[in-house]
Write a protein that holds these residues in place. Structure first.
Motif, PDB file in Angstrom:
ATOM      1  N   GLN A 148      35.272  45.911  57.370  1.00  0.00           N
ATOM      2  CA  GLN A 148      33.829  45.706  57.397  1.00  0.00           C
ATOM      3  C   GLN A 148      33.045  46.970  57.103  1.00  0.00           C
ATOM      4  OE1 GLN A 148      31.764  46.525  60.488  1.00  0.00           O
ATOM      5  NE2 GLN A 148      29.915  45.380  59.989  1.00  0.00           N
ATOM      6  N   SER A 149      33.613  48.141  57.451  1.00  0.00           N
ATOM      7  CA  SER A 149      32.869  49.386  57.290  1.00  0.00           C
ATOM      8  C   SER A 149      33.827  50.561  57.138  1.00  0.00           C
ATOM      9  CB  SER A 149      31.963  49.616  58.511  1.00  0.00           C
ATOM     10  OG  SER A 149      31.320  50.875  58.453  1.00  0.00           O
ATOM     11  N   VAL A 150      33.479  51.480  56.239  1.00  0.00           N
ATOM     12  CA  VAL A 150      34.178  52.759  56.088  1.00  0.00           C
ATOM     13  C   VAL A 150      33.104  53.840  55.994  1.00  0.00           C
ATOM     14  CG1 VAL A 150      35.721  54.164  54.666  1.00  0.00           C
ATOM     15  CG2 VAL A 150      36.133  51.700  54.900  1.00  0.00           C
ATOM     16  N   ARG A 151      33.027  54.689  57.013  1.00  0.00           N
ATOM     17  CA  ARG A 151      32.018  55.733  57.062  1.00  0.00           C
ATOM     18  C   ARG A 151      32.674  57.107  57.053  1.00  0.00           C
ATOM     19  NH1 ARG A 151      26.802  53.498  58.064  1.00  0.00           N
ATOM     20  NH2 ARG A 151      26.201  55.606  57.422  1.00  0.00           N
ATOM     21  N   LEU A 152      31.995  58.046  56.395  1.00  0.00           N
ATOM     22  CA  LEU A 152      32.462  59.421  56.299  1.00  0.00           C
ATOM     23  C   LEU A 152      31.431  60.334  56.946  1.00  0.00           C
ATOM     24  CD1 LEU A 152      34.864  61.012  54.964  1.00  0.00           C
ATOM     25  CD2 LEU A 152      33.293  61.491  53.082  1.00  0.00           C
ATOM     26  N   LYS A 153      31.894  61.230  57.789  1.00  0.00           N
ATOM     27  CA  LYS A 153      31.002  62.149  58.491  1.00  0.00           C
ATOM     28  C   LYS A 153      30.134  62.918  57.491  1.00  0.00           C
ATOM     29  CE  LYS A 153      32.817  64.349  61.894  1.00  0.00           C
ATOM     30  NZ  LYS A 153      33.640  65.337  62.666  1.00  0.00           N
ATOM     31  N   GLY A 154      28.834  62.945  57.763  1.00  0.00           N
ATOM     32  CA  GLY A 154      27.909  63.670  56.906  1.00  0.00           C
ATOM     33  C   GLY A 154      27.400  62.880  55.722  1.00  0.00           C
ATOM     34  N   VAL A 155      27.887  61.646  55.532  1.00  0.00           N
ATOM     35  CA  VAL A 155      27.436  60.781  54.435  1.00  0.00           C
ATOM     36  C   VAL A 155      26.614  59.654  55.048  1.00  0.00           C
ATOM     37  CG1 VAL A 155      28.167  59.227  52.579  1.00  0.00           C
ATOM     38  CG2 VAL A 155      29.404  61.361  52.994  1.00  0.00           C
ATOM     39  N   GLY A 156      25.419  59.454  54.543  1.00  0.00           N
ATOM     40  CA  GLY A 156      24.486  58.546  55.186  1.00  0.00           C
ATOM     41  C   GLY A 156      24.638  57.081  54.846  1.00  0.00           C
TER      42      GLY A 156
ATOM     43  N   THR B 209      34.698  57.751  41.153  1.00  0.00           N
ATOM     44  CA  THR B 209      33.888  58.896  41.570  1.00  0.00           C
ATOM     45  C   THR B 209      32.413  58.596  41.345  1.00  0.00           C
ATOM     46  OG1 THR B 209      35.681  60.395  40.933  1.00  0.00           O
ATOM     47  CG2 THR B 209      33.519  61.373  41.311  1.00  0.00           C
ATOM     48  N   GLY B 210      31.600  58.829  42.383  1.00  0.00           N
ATOM     49  CA  GLY B 210      30.169  58.605  42.277  1.00  0.00           C
ATOM     50  C   GLY B 210      29.458  59.749  41.606  1.00  0.00           C
ATOM     51  N   THR B 211      28.178  59.550  41.327  1.00  0.00           N
ATOM     52  CA  THR B 211      27.399  60.604  40.678  1.00  0.00           C
ATOM     53  C   THR B 211      27.232  61.809  41.599  1.00  0.00           C
ATOM     54  OG1 THR B 211      25.329  59.592  41.442  1.00  0.00           O
ATOM     55  CG2 THR B 211      26.151  58.924  39.286  1.00  0.00           C
ATOM     56  N   SER B 212      27.369  61.604  42.894  1.00  0.00           N
ATOM     57  CA  SER B 212      27.277  62.694  43.867  1.00  0.00           C
ATOM     58  C   SER B 212      28.530  63.561  43.890  1.00  0.00           C
ATOM     59  CB  SER B 212      27.056  62.118  45.265  1.00  0.00           C
ATOM     60  OG  SER B 212      28.197  61.359  45.671  1.00  0.00           O
TER      61      SER B 212
ATOM     62  N   GLU C 232      46.645  52.830  50.180  1.00  0.00           N
ATOM     63  CA  GLU C 232      45.869  53.873  50.831  1.00  0.00           C
ATOM     64  C   GLU C 232      44.587  54.113  50.051  1.00  0.00           C
ATOM     65  OE1 GLU C 232      49.302  56.611  53.035  1.00  0.00           O
ATOM     66  OE2 GLU C 232      48.075  57.456  51.425  1.00  0.00           O
ATOM     67  N   TRP C 233      43.496  54.334  50.787  1.00  0.00           N
ATOM     68  CA  TRP C 233      42.216  54.728  50.221  1.00  0.00           C
ATOM     69  C   TRP C 233      41.946  56.150  50.695  1.00  0.00           C
ATOM     70  CZ3 TRP C 233      43.097  50.040  52.682  1.00  0.00           C
ATOM     71  CH2 TRP C 233      43.010  48.900  51.889  1.00  0.00           C
ATOM     72  N   ARG C 234      41.898  57.085  49.772  1.00  0.00           N
ATOM     73  CA  ARG C 234      41.765  58.507  50.098  1.00  0.00           C
ATOM     74  C   ARG C 234      40.410  58.997  49.595  1.00  0.00           C
ATOM     75  NH1 ARG C 234      47.693  59.601  47.312  1.00  0.00           N
ATOM     76  NH2 ARG C 234      48.946  58.513  48.906  1.00  0.00           N
ATOM     77  N   ILE C 235      39.543  59.406  50.525  1.00  0.00           N
ATOM     78  CA  ILE C 235      38.207  59.865  50.171  1.00  0.00           C
ATOM     79  C   ILE C 235      38.217  61.385  49.992  1.00  0.00           C
ATOM     80  CG2 ILE C 235      35.770  59.847  50.790  1.00  0.00           C
ATOM     81  CD1 ILE C 235      37.023  57.071  50.408  1.00  0.00           C
ATOM     82  N   ARG C 236      37.609  61.838  48.917  1.00  0.00           N
ATOM     83  CA  ARG C 236      37.498  63.264  48.672  1.00  0.00           C
ATOM     84  C   ARG C 236      36.043  63.626  48.396  1.00  0.00           C
ATOM     85  NH1 ARG C 236      39.118  60.854  43.956  1.00  0.00           N
ATOM     86  NH2 ARG C 236      38.028  61.523  42.067  1.00  0.00           N
ATOM     87  N   ARG C 237      35.615  64.760  48.908  1.00  0.00           N
ATOM     88  CA  ARG C 237      34.248  65.211  48.702  1.00  0.00           C
ATOM     89  C   ARG C 237      34.140  65.991  47.392  1.00  0.00           C
ATOM     90  NH1 ARG C 237      31.416  64.803  53.725  1.00  0.00           N
ATOM     91  NH2 ARG C 237      32.838  64.581  55.509  1.00  0.00           N
ATOM     92  N   GLY C 238      32.971  65.909  46.752  1.00  0.00           N
ATOM     93  CA  GLY C 238      32.774  66.607  45.489  1.00  0.00           C
ATOM     94  C   GLY C 238      32.594  68.092  45.675  1.00  0.00           C
TER      95      GLY C 238
END
Length: 325
Positions: free
Chosen positions: A38-46, A252-255, A319-325
């Protein structure tokens, strides 16, 4: 420990719970209805990285497949039929008046799963699917274990067992948008696939396996995407069978915030979300990334089989692996 809270009651009167857990920078919520992510949130991402709802009624309506585990057989089965061990299964017709989509109304997406065990960084759910449900043979047990590893990786291990020969090809049907934007325009997409399965007007694979080279569906190198360029509702061929876990897709998003998807599965269906509109939102809001076996395999000679035998068991990992730009 994980937080378990009441989420609502289905139209049929079943209680649904929401389980929230996490590790590192990632927090995840899973519903017992459909084992929905239902939800996947990343610290510091609004914004949420996957699309869902806080209203249970939405999941019984417009969001029927959003985030759910779809089983026993995902995608379309031609003419709602499938051969198995010398006989032909007759399944529910629920797509374009001809085909079976996502196992019909009694698929795992529409069932309330049991909570087996939870912890601070994981949750395990299970579902028993009886003989003949939706036209599929075998008493089957599905177990889904979601776990989070720091800094920001979500893992799904899906196990399936049966007491009679049956068909099984499952997926998680989440929609993703790295920017939290109204549409995913401007995201870049890369897929480690040399071939694709073209479809007919009913979005059923034709049986052909076409190289992506020289076509609009060549995503072997990352490139920006826009709605309709090209239209996306196809299975990309990653291998001819299950293999050890490996990365297969990058969004990858524009951010610069990015998603890497790794899986054991031989295919990944990518759907652009043109017809998957959340209440109050618009088309093309999120991209569905569905790791799975090749669709309509029982009806297509040359596609790897999806037969599940008693005692064999099946284990799928994504696996879903999130990486910051």
């Amino acid at each position: 420990m994980a937080e378990v809270a009441e989420f609502g009651t289905t139209a049929a009167g079943r209680k649904v719970q929401k389980i929230t857990f996490g590790a590192g920078d990632m927090t995840v919520s899973v519903l017992t209805l459909g084992a929905i992510l239902q939800s996947v949130r990343l610290k510091g991402v609004g914004h949420d990285l996957t699309h869902g709802s806080d209203r249970l009624a939405d999941y019984e309506g417009a969001l029927l497949y959003h985030g759910a585990i779809v089983a026993p057989v995902v995608n379309r089965l031609t003419n709602a039929r499938a051969p198995l061990d010398g006989r032909e299964l007759q399944l529910e017709v629920n797509f374009n008046g001809r085909h079976c989509l996502h196992s019909g109304a009694t698929g795992s997406h529409a069932q309330v799963w049991d909570i087996v065990e939870t912890g601070a960084d994981h949750a395990t759910l299970a579902l028993d699917m009886p003989e003949g449900q939706g036209g599929f043979p075998g008493n089957r047990r599905l177990t889904a274990r979601f776990s989070v590893t720091a800094p920001a990786t979500l893992r799904l291990e899906l196990l399936a067992e049966t007491d009679a020969p049956t068909l099984f090809n499952a997926t998680n049907h989440s929609y993703w948008n790295m920017d939290g934007s109204g549409q995913w325009t401007g995201h870049s997409l890369q897929i480690a696939a040399e071939a694709i399965l073209p479809t007919d007007d009913d979005f059923v694979p034709t049986g052909e396996i076409l190289p992506v080279a020289g076509t609009p569906h060549d995503f072997r190198q990352a490139r920006a995407i826009a709605p309709g360029e090209p239209p996306l509702d196809n299975c990309f061929c990653l291998s001819n069978a299950q293999v050890p876990l490996r990365p297969v897709l990058w969004l990858t998003g524009t951010s610069g915030l990015g998603l890497e998807v790794a899986t054991t599965e031989p295919g990944v269906q990518v759907y652009d979300g043109r017809g998957a509109v959340r209440p109050g939102h618009t088309a093309y809001e999120g991209i569905a990334i569905e790791t799975q076996g090749w669709p309509d395999a029982p009806n297509k000679p040359g596609f790897q089989p999806i037969r599940l035998a008693p005692g064999a068991g099946l284990r799928q990992i994504t696996e879903w692996r999130i990486r910051r730009g």
